[in-house]
Design a protein around this motif. Structure first.
Motif, short mmCIF file in Angstrom:
data_model
loop_
_atom_site.label_atom_id
_atom_site.label_comp_id
_atom_site.label_asym_id
_atom_site.label_seq_id
_atom_site.Cartn_x
_atom_site.Cartn_y
_atom_site.Cartn_z
N CYS A 22 1.00 -1.56 0.05
CA CYS A 22 -0.62 0.28 -0.40
C CYS A 22 1.11 0.90 0.18
N ALA A 23 1.96 1.34 0.96
CA ALA A 23 2.54 2.40 1.04
C ALA A 23 3.43 3.03 -0.72
N TRP A 24 3.73 1.89 -1.06
CA TRP A 24 4.71 2.17 -2.64
C TRP A 24 3.80 2.33 -3.40
N TRP A 25 2.53 2.06 -3.34
CA TRP A 25 1.46 2.51 -4.25
C TRP A 25 0.77 3.46 -4.34
N MET A 26 0.58 3.70 -2.57
CA MET A 26 0.16 5.65 -2.43
C MET A 26 2.09 6.11 -3.44
N ALA A 27 3.29 5.93 -2.64
CA ALA A 27 4.41 7.01 -3.42
C ALA A 27 4.43 7.00 -4.62
N ALA A 28 3.61 5.22 -5.95
CA ALA A 28 4.44 5.79 -7.65
C ALA A 28 3.05 6.64 -7.68
N ALA A 29 1.81 6.61 -6.57
CA ALA A 29 0.42 7.81 -7.46
C ALA A 29 1.35 9.25 -6.90
N GLU A 30 1.75 9.64 -6.11
CA GLU A 30 1.93 10.72 -5.34
C GLU A 30 3.28 11.38 -6.12
N ALA A 31 4.01 10.41 -6.93
CA ALA A 31 5.01 10.75 -7.61
C ALA A 31 4.11 10.95 -9.53
N ARG A 32 3.36 9.82 -9.54
CA ARG A 32 2.83 10.50 -10.92
C ARG A 32 2.10 12.27 -10.51
N LEU A 33 1.72 13.16 -9.44
CA LEU A 33 0.86 13.37 -9.41
C LEU A 33 1.50 14.78 -9.67
N ALA A 34 3.12 14.38 -8.30
CA ALA A 34 3.90 15.35 -8.49
C ALA A 34 4.76 15.72 -9.92
N ALA A 35 4.73 14.48 -10.80
CA ALA A 35 4.93 14.55 -12.54
C ALA A 35 4.05 15.88 -13.63
N GLY A 36 2.44 15.81 -12.43
CA GLY A 36 2.06 16.70 -13.28
C GLY A 36 0.59 15.90 -14.31
N GLN A 37 0.38 14.84 -14.16
CA GLN A 37 -0.53 13.68 -14.39
C GLN A 37 -1.47 14.40 -13.37
N ARG A 38 -2.98 13.54 -14.21
CA ARG A 38 -3.72 14.32 -13.91
C ARG A 38 -4.76 13.58 -13.06
#
Length: 483
Positions: free
Chosen positions: A404-420
């Motif tokens: 769960c923690a890694w999937w949240m990190a991946a989602a946060e990274a995508r959002l930080a990179a500008g994905q919607r």
């Protein structure tokens, strides 16, 4: 220094054996040097001409760094043989190789930070460096190795044994001395076969063996021009069915949702072998040869409370009698067929994970992740892909808190990179984090992840209504359970 003639390009072998004196000693590291020193220098380096450097129980990390830096600056093949013990610096969450004067209180000043070593090796030509280790890890370092693996950097071969702290004894460097014994017999097997033979001779309870013998190509598979999505073809299955309402029941227990685990033939219907490395709560920034700005969050447990990521003896929800699919589960899914290319690392990662060699799998991930970061940057789609691979490794290891923690990190990274927030990759990552959180039955572990997941669900509600409300309701229930 020993030199032999017959090769235009000389190789270099650095023999490093280090361990604290007194009660802090976990391994008799220095006993590995005489057998290795008795081996022909050409065997140590794989070249006809060879330079051999020995470091026995060094006390100053700067001295060790100077020797490593000088060896790494040579043009020919470099082989490092490292025997000793790993400790974790709790303040910075960095791995250190203990030296002669290291104590728990002075680790940051008297130990050799492992990233100093990897920083020197990453400057070398890919394929010219081999690292052979025989290490004991203290309890905290041992736990972190199960998450991060042992990173040595892009283009570096890694063979070795790592074992947990021995009980009431000092470990012997049997793995490295087995290499020396085989060489002294006159045999010259390939490094991979040499590793297998040494591992058979040096097997001890709880030890894990590492064999990372591949260098990533310049472009990670699945990330060429026009690659689009952040996963190699066939790597991920579609995101699990969103809340509310269970996925359609098929008469079979639904597998845990999440990444497809590298290959179509791997499904949750096979029970992965339990991880040989105990799970640890993911705190601090994951490190695998480069820094990242995204941190998997599992919260900070109270003293004496079970930590997030701790495994329980209760069977997963999808294996309990009378189980009905929970939110974010889905029926078995067969992804599109995918034939991996010769340089695709995913089959090797999966094979190690399915055999229970999670530290080896994590080490391969660290190798490829560091190269993706080097080429594309820490926030790139290529780097985020390896966050998602780590998440799926944790799923295979039956560690839903860390997954769960890694999937949240991946989602946060995508959002930080500008994905919607509505982008499919972002939604899929949050849905998988939500699913893994639902699998947690230990209230403290689930409660520590709830605030981060709630915050993320506010940003990424998903394609159907009710997901945020489901998290909030369970979080409130967890607060009552732990009150």
């Amino acid at each position: 220094m020993v030199m032999t003639e017959g090769d235009m390009e000389a190789g270099t072998a650095l023999l490093l054996a280090a361990a604290p004196a007194g009660k802090g000693c976990l391994i008799d590291a220095a006993s590995a040097l005489p057998p290795l020193a008795a081996v022909a220098p050409s065997a140590l380096t794989g070249t006809a001409a060879a330079t051999v450097i020995e470091l026995a129980d060094p006390a100053a990390p700067q001295t060790v760094l100077t020797r490593i830096r000088a060896a790494a600056a040579t043009n020919g093949p470099l082989s490092l043989y490292i025997t000793g013990q790993l400790h974790l610096d709790h303040k910075q969450r960095l791995m250190h190789l203990a030296l002669a004067r290291t104590t728990p209180k002075t680790l940051r000043y008297t130990g050799l930070p492992w990233h100093w070593l990897t920083s020197e090796l990453k400057l070398r030509r890919p394929g010219t460096t081999t690292v052979v280790v025989d290490l004991v890890a203290d309890a905290d370092a041992w736990q972190l190795l199960g998450v991060e693996g042992l990173a040595v950097g892009y283009g570096t071969r890694l063979y070795g044994r790592v074992q947990p702290p021995p009980r009431r004894t000092v470990a012997a460097p049997a793995y490295v001395t087995a290499w020396a014994a085989i060489w002294r017999s006159g045999a010259r097997p390939s490094l991979a076969h040499l590793h297998e033979q040494a591992a058979a001779r040096a097997a001890v309870e709880g030890a894990v063996f590492l064999a990372v013998d591949a260098s990533p190509p310049a472009v990670v598979p699945g990330y060429g021009a026009g690659a689009g999505h952040g996963a190699a073809p066939g790597f991920h299955e579609p995101a699990p069915a969103p809340y509310p309402g269970p996925a359609p029941h098929t008469g079979e227990s639904a597998p845990a949702a999440g990444a497809e685990a590298f290959r179509a033939e791997d499904h949750e219907r096979e029970s992965p072998v339990p991880s040989p490395v105990p799970p640890a709560p993911m705190t601090g920034t994951p490190r695998s040869g480069a820094s990242r700005t995204v941190t998997p969050r599992t919260g900070t447990p109270q003293d004496g409370a079970p930590v997030a990521g701790a495994r329980t003896t209760e069977a997963p929800a999808d294996e309990q009698p009378g189980h009905e699919p929970r939110p974010y589960e889905q029926p078995p899914h067969e992804p599109p067929a995918h034939e991996p290319g010769p340089d695709d690392p995913h089959p090797a990662i999966l094979a190690a994970a399915r055999a229970g060699r999670y530290t080896e799998a994590a080490s391969i991930v660290a190798l490829w992740e560091s190269e993706a970061i080097r080429l594309h940057g820490p926030g790139s789609t290529e780097a985020v892909h390896w966050l998602e691979v780590r998440a799926d490794l944790a799923r295979l290891a039956r560690d839903p808190a860390r997954s769960c923690a890694w999937w949240m990190a991946a989602a946060e990274a995508r959002l930080a990179a500008g994905q919607r927030p509505e982008d499919e990759d972002v939604v899929a990552a949050v849905d998988r984090a939500h699913h893994q959180w639902e699998q947690l039955r230990e209230p403290t572990a689930a409660g520590s992840l709830a605030p981060a997941l709630t915050e993320l669900r506010r940003q990424v509600p998903g394609h159907r209504e009710g997901a945020l409300l489901a998290v909030q309701r369970r979080a409130e229930s967890l607060r009552g359970d732990t009150a």
